[in-house]
Write an enzyme that holds these catalytic residues in place. Structure first.
Site, PDB file in Angstrom:
ATOM      1  N   GLU A  91      -5.656  -8.642   0.862  1.00 19.90           N
ATOM      2  CA  GLU A  91      -6.311  -8.327   2.135  1.00 19.90           C
ATOM      3  C   GLU A  91      -7.777  -8.056   1.851  1.00 19.90           C
ATOM      4  OE1 GLU A  91      -4.688  -5.095   4.502  1.00 19.90           O
ATOM      5  OE2 GLU A  91      -2.641  -5.752   4.087  1.00 19.90           O
ATOM      6  N   GLU A 100       0.793  -1.232   0.000  1.00 22.91           N
ATOM      7  CA  GLU A 100       0.000   0.000   0.000  1.00 22.91           C
ATOM      8  C   GLU A 100       0.832   1.293   0.000  1.00 22.91           C
ATOM      9  OE1 GLU A 100      -2.878  -0.165   3.154  1.00 22.91           O
ATOM     10  OE2 GLU A 100      -3.969  -1.804   2.218  1.00 22.91           O
TER      11      GLU A 100
END
Ligand code: FCB
Length: 469
Positions: free
Chosen positions: A357, A166
Site C-alpha cells: 500500500e 497491519e
C-alpha cells in the site's frame, strides 16, 4: 528530468480491502463482522456512515476488473471477508461466499491480473468477537481453519497469499486506543492481541503451505520510520521507543523469533504488561511465528518525528506549517520509503518485498469539464515510486508496487470523507470516474517507469505524526 525505470518483471498493482469496498452486508449468506457492529455504534464513524453498501463491489466487481484492465496493471491486492466465508467464524462454510471469490479470481486471471489476496484485513466475524476475539488464544485455531478452507478452494489458481494486514493497527487502534473495531481501550489486551495475530499468521503460513504446493506467502506491516526531532538523548530515545513498539515488536518475532527486549522493558515500565513476564507467550509460539515467509508486504504512508516532552515521555511532534500534509494529516515524505526499504532489506532480509500500500488522501472536486485533476496525488505517487526505484537500484529485492487505492472507499472511522482512490466513486450512484491520477498511473504502468525531478522533494525537518483519528 530523470527517468526511473523498473525491472521487466515488476508487478504494478492496486490494493483494496473487502470491508472498505464490498458492501453486500446482508447478501450471499454473509455473517456479521466487527466493523458492521462498530459502525452501528452511534458516534463511532466520523460521518455517521457504515459500509453496508460501500462501493458495491459485491455487485460491480466485473466493472472493477475492467477498470484494472484499463489501468494495465498485472496484479491486484484485495482481501477476503472471513464472515462471508465462515459466517460463524468457524465450522459451517458458506458456499456462496467461496463462490464469490472463486468468480473474482477467475475474472482477474482472464484479465491477465495476478490475484494477491489477503486473508485478514480487519473484519473479524462478530461471532468470534463474542467469544473473546483476538484477545482470546482460541482465535488462532479459528484463523488456521479459515486459512485452510480458503486456500484449499482457491489454491489451484492463487499462488500468492498474504495472511494479515497491519497487526499494529489491529492491536493498537482496535484494542488499545479504541478508534477501530472492536473499540476496546485496554493496553494489556492489545499486547495479547498482537501476539495472537502473529501466532495466527505463523499457523496460517503452515496451513497454506500444506494446502498450496509452491505457494508464496507473506504478511503486511505498516512500517513507519521514526526520526528524532533533535539529536538530544531524550529525542533519540523517544524515536527508539516508537520504533520498538510500532515496527520491531512485529518484525523481530517474524524474522528473529523474539520480541525486542528494550520494547518489552518499555511496556513493563508503562504498566502495559500484567506482570514482568510475557505470560501469553507459550512454548513453541515464537518458532511458529518465525516460520519462514517468502515476502514482506510494506504499507508506507509517512514517517513520525519523535521528541521527549516536558514530563520526560515520548511524544510525536506536530507539523511545522510549511510542511505538506495529506488530508489524513500525514506528512508527505517520500525519502522515508527509500529509507524504509533499505532498512528492512538490511535488518531483516526478507526474500522479496512488495509495497502493498502507498497513496494519499486528497479531496479534489471535479473541474468544469468534470475531470478531477488530483495533481497532489500524482506528485505523491511519482515521488514515492521514484524512491522505490532508487531502492531497487540500491539492491532491495522490491518486486512490486500496489497503489492504495483503486477506489475512493470506506476509510474506517473516517467514513467516506478521506478519499484515497485513483478512481472517484459517487456514493449515491456508485458510479466510478477515473481521476487524472488514474490516467497518470496507467501511463507509468505502460512505460514501466516514472519521470521525476532528479532530487525528490525533501522539505526539511518536517514534523508530524497524527494517529489516525
Ligand atoms: C492502511 C489500511 C488501509 C487504508 C490505508 C489508508 O492502514 O491498511 O485499509 O485504510 O491505511
Amino acid at each position: 528530468m530523470t527517468r526511473y525505470a523498473f525491472p521487466d518483471n515488476f508487478l504494478w498493482g492496486v490494493a483494496t480491502s473487502a470491508p472498505q469496498i464490498e458492501g453486500g452486508r446482508h447478501e450471499g449468506g454473509r455473517g456479521v463482522s466487527i466493523w458492521d457492529r462498530y459502525a452501528d455504534t452511534p458516534g463511532a464513524i466520523a460521518d455517521g456512515s457504515h459500509a453496508d453498501v460501500a462501493c458495491d463491489h459485491f455487485h460491480r466487481w466485473r466493472e472493477d476488473i475492467e477498470l484494472m484492465r484499463w489501468l494495465g496493471i498485472n496484479a491486484y491486492r484485495f482481501s477476503l471477508a472471513w464472515p462471508r466465508i465462515l459466517p460463524n467464524g468457524t465450522g459451517a462454510v458458506n458456499a456462496a461466499g467461496l463462490d464469490f471469490y472463486d468468480a473474482l479470481v477467475d475474472g482477474l486471471l482472464e484479465a491477465g491480473i495476478e490475484p494477491y489476496p489477503t486473508l485478514y484485513h480487519w473484519d473479524l466475524p462478530q461471532a468470534l468477537q463474542d467469544r473473546g476475539g483476538w484477545g482470546e488464544r482460541s482465535v488462532v485455531d479459528a484463523f488456521a481453519e479459515y486459512a485452510d478452507v480458503v486456500t484449499r478452494r482457491l489454491g489451484d489458481r492463487v499462488r500468492n497469499w498474504t495472511t494479515i494486514n497491519e497487526p499494529w493497527c489491529i492491536a493498537v487502534l482496535g484494542h488499545e486506543e479504541g478508534h477501530h473495531a472492536p473499540g476496546h481501550k485496554d493496553p494489556a489486551e492489545g499486547l495479547r492481541v498482537a501476539h495472537h495475530l502473529l501466532l495466527a499468521h505463523g499457523r496460517a503460513v503452515r496451513a497454506i503451505r500444506d494446502a498450496v504446493p509452491g505457494a508464496k506467502i507473506g504478511i503486511v506491516h505498516n512500517h513507519t520510520p521514526a526520526h528524532p526531532a533533535t539529536d538530544s538523548h531524550g529525542d533519540t530515545d523517544a524515536a527508539r521507543w516508537f520504533d520498538g513498539f510500532f515496527n520491531r515488536w512485529f518484525l523481530d518475532p517474524l524474522f528473529r523469533g523474539r520480541y525486542p527486549a528494550d520494547a518489552v522493558a518499555d511496556r513493563i515500565a508503562s504498566g502495559h504488561l500484567e506482570g514482568p513476564e510475557m505470560h501469553f507467550v507459550q512454548a513453541g509460539d515464537l518458532a511458529a511465528i518465525a516460520t519462514p515467509i517468502d515476502f514482506l508486504g510494506v504499507n508506507y504512508y509517512s514517517r513520525v518525528i519523535m521528541s521527549q516532552n516536558v514530563d520526560g515521555r515520548p511524544e510525536a511532534v506536530k507539523a511545522a506549517p510549511d510542511h505538506e500534509l495529506t488530508d489524513m494529516g500525514w506528512e508527505v515524505h517520500p525519502e522515508g520509503l527509500h529509507e524504509t526499504l533499505l532498512h528492512l532489506h538490511r535488518e531483516y532480509g526478507p526474500p522479496e518485498i512488495f509495497i502493498t500500500e502507498n497513496g494519499a488522501a486528497y479531496d479534489d472536486p471535479p473541474g468544469p469539464d468534470g475531470l478531477i485533476d488530483d495533481v497532489r496525488r500524482i506528485d505523491y505517487l511519482r515521488t514515492h515510486l521514484s524512491a522505490a526505484s532508487r531502492a531497487i537500484a540500491d539492491g532491495v529485492p522490491l518486486a512490486g508496487y500496489f497503489a492504495w487505492s483503486l477506489l475512493d472507499n470506506f476509510e474506517w472511522a473516517h467514513g467516506y470523507q478521506k478519499k484515497f482512490g485513483l478512481v472517484a466513486v459517487d456514493f449515491d450512484t456508485c458510479e466510478r470516474t477515473p481521476k487524472n491520477s488514474a490516467h497518470w498511473y496507467r501511463d507509468a504502468v505502460a512505460a514501466n517507469a516514472v519521470d521525476a525531478a532528479a532530487t525528490p522533494s525533501t522539505r526539511g525537518d518536517s514534523r508530524v505524526f497524527d494517529s489516525r483519528n
